[in-house]
Design a protein around this motif. Structure first.
Motif, PDB file in Angstrom:
ATOM      1  N   ALA A  73       4.616   2.022   3.837  1.00 43.40           N
ATOM      2  CA  ALA A  73       6.068   1.834   3.902  1.00 43.40           C
ATOM      3  C   ALA A  73       6.778   2.854   3.024  1.00 43.40           C
ATOM      4  CB  ALA A  73       6.437   0.415   3.492  1.00 43.40           C
ATOM      5  N   GLN A  74       6.548   4.139   3.310  1.00 42.19           N
ATOM      6  CA  GLN A  74       7.362   5.185   2.695  1.00 42.19           C
ATOM      7  C   GLN A  74       8.798   5.017   3.195  1.00 42.19           C
ATOM      8  OE1 GLN A  74       8.397   7.465   0.536  1.00 42.19           O
ATOM      9  NE2 GLN A  74       6.912   9.128   0.924  1.00 42.19           N
ATOM     10  N   HIS A 132      -7.946   9.205  -0.922  1.00 45.94           N
ATOM     11  CA  HIS A 132      -7.937   8.524   0.368  1.00 45.94           C
ATOM     12  C   HIS A 132      -7.991   6.999   0.294  1.00 45.94           C
ATOM     13  CE1 HIS A 132     -12.034  10.240  -0.423  1.00 45.94           C
ATOM     14  NE2 HIS A 132     -12.355   8.975  -0.338  1.00 45.94           N
ATOM     15  N   GLY A 133      -8.080   6.423  -0.898  1.00 45.80           N
ATOM     16  CA  GLY A 133      -7.968   4.972  -1.016  1.00 45.80           C
ATOM     17  C   GLY A 133      -6.572   4.516  -1.378  1.00 45.80           C
ATOM     18  N   LEU A 134      -5.659   5.475  -1.574  1.00 45.12           N
ATOM     19  CA  LEU A 134      -4.333   5.174  -2.115  1.00 45.12           C
ATOM     20  C   LEU A 134      -3.276   5.107  -1.014  1.00 45.12           C
ATOM     21  CD1 LEU A 134      -2.497   4.769  -4.588  1.00 45.12           C
ATOM     22  CD2 LEU A 134      -2.353   7.266  -4.777  1.00 45.12           C
ATOM     23  N   TYR A 135      -2.398   4.105  -1.120  1.00 41.65           N
ATOM     24  CA  TYR A 135      -1.327   3.895  -0.145  1.00 41.65           C
ATOM     25  C   TYR A 135      -0.013   3.640  -0.887  1.00 41.65           C
ATOM     26  CZ  TYR A 135      -5.262   2.700   2.998  1.00 41.65           C
ATOM     27  OH  TYR A 135      -6.422   2.710   3.723  1.00 41.65           O
ATOM     28  N   LEU A 136       1.055   4.322  -0.474  1.00 37.68           N
ATOM     29  CA  LEU A 136       2.390   3.915  -0.916  1.00 37.68           C
ATOM     30  C   LEU A 136       2.746   2.687  -0.090  1.00 37.68           C
ATOM     31  CD1 LEU A 136       5.020   4.224  -2.442  1.00 37.68           C
ATOM     32  CD2 LEU A 136       5.741   5.942  -0.771  1.00 37.68           C
ATOM     33  N   ALA A 137       2.827   1.539  -0.758  1.00 40.98           N
ATOM     34  CA  ALA A 137       2.922   0.268  -0.038  1.00 40.98           C
ATOM     35  C   ALA A 137       4.339  -0.242   0.130  1.00 40.98           C
ATOM     36  CB  ALA A 137       2.084  -0.792  -0.754  1.00 40.98           C
ATOM     37  N   GLY A 138       5.283   0.249  -0.652  1.00 33.42           N
ATOM     38  CA  GLY A 138       6.646  -0.242  -0.507  1.00 33.42           C
ATOM     39  C   GLY A 138       7.575   0.349  -1.543  1.00 33.42           C
ATOM     40  N   VAL A 139       8.856   0.287  -1.232  1.00 29.29           N
ATOM     41  CA  VAL A 139       9.899   0.786  -2.123  1.00 29.29           C
ATOM     42  C   VAL A 139      10.982  -0.281  -2.191  1.00 29.29           C
ATOM     43  CG1 VAL A 139      11.487   2.673  -2.627  1.00 29.29           C
ATOM     44  CG2 VAL A 139       9.396   3.130  -1.314  1.00 29.29           C
TER      45      VAL A 139
END
Length: 256
Positions: free
Chosen positions: A59-60, A240-247
């Protein structure tokens, strides 16, 4: 010019990161190219955060300025059509005020990290998790992570190339959950802060893995933080395990 907020999901593997680059593919460049198919001209969009090469997003958030009034649903559908076959999707779009800014209006960022614990190479989750060949002590990792919550000088946990004016940041929350994933046992890390330093999350997770494996103690993490020295940090885990999950924003621009 009407301004629109975009909530964006992407797989980071094919890209050199979010930020547009002249000679390498980027997520920003892909979306700007799609916008140019809708309104033929140069476009420049701004995002809540610049993810590195290989980092994903659930959820960028970005914003764009367009010449005509678009129905938000039709805008997201048209962008998704022109983004194919790239692994980028506009989940939703919304009209926002002219002074609303995806980066400067944000009050918090949330990151999610997946760590897979198994010896056999990952197949279905390859490129989506950091894999380690052993089980980790999640209780020891939680104890160590508690030292990092709050307002601290995070010099130890930021890249030497970090451009932030100050290493002092407030890490509002960090949780570590053991779950049974598609490919085996996983640890899920969730971190929340107003903003993060370059490589801060990957430095924290890589250091906590050392605690989980028994190579470090909880006290070692506390001493590393207090050292305010990049050399005191544990290994930086892969992207590659990292996600921007929300703002988070004072008012959710995507709320009905």
């Amino acid at each position: 010019m009407p301004r629109y907020a975009l909530r964006i999901e992407y797989h980071g593997a094919p890209f050199a990161g979010w930020q547009a680059q002249a000679d390498q593919p980027s997520v920003q460049g892909a979306i700007e190219d799609a916008l140019a198919k809708l309104e033929p001209r140069a476009h420049r969009i701004a995002a809540a955060g610049r993810t590195d090469a290989g980092v994903h997003a659930l959820a960028q958030v970005a914003h764009c300025d367009l010449s005509r009034d678009w129905d938000p649903f039709r805008l997201s559908e048209a962008l998704n059509y022109h983004l194919k076959p790239l692994p980028v999707a506009v989940l939703t779009a919304a009209g926002v005020a002219d002074d609303w800014h995806a980066r400067f209006s944000a009050q918090e960022r949330r990151y999610f990290f997946r760590l897979l614990m198994r010896r056999a190479p990952a197949t279905h989750d390859a490129g989506l998790v950091w894999q380690v060949p052993r089980m980790l002590d999640v209780h020891a990792m939680r104890e160590a992570a508690a030292h990092l919550v709050g307002l601290h000088d995070f010099t130890t946990f930021r890249s030497t190339m970090c451009q932030s004016a100050s290493p002092v940041k407030s890490l509002d929350a960090i949780s570590i959950d053991a779950v049974e994933g598609l490919s085996g046992p996983e640890l899920h890390f969730r971190l929340r802060a107003r903003s993060f330093l370059h490589n801060q999350v990957r430095s924290i997770v890589g250091t906590l893995e050392r605690v989980g494996s028994g190579a470090w103690t909880s006290g070692d993490v506390q001493h590393a933080l207090q050292a305010r020295d990049r050399a005191a940090c544990g290994p930086v885990c892969p992207p590659h395990g990292l996600y921007l999950a929300g703002v988070g924003y004072p008012e959710d621009p995507f709320a009905d």
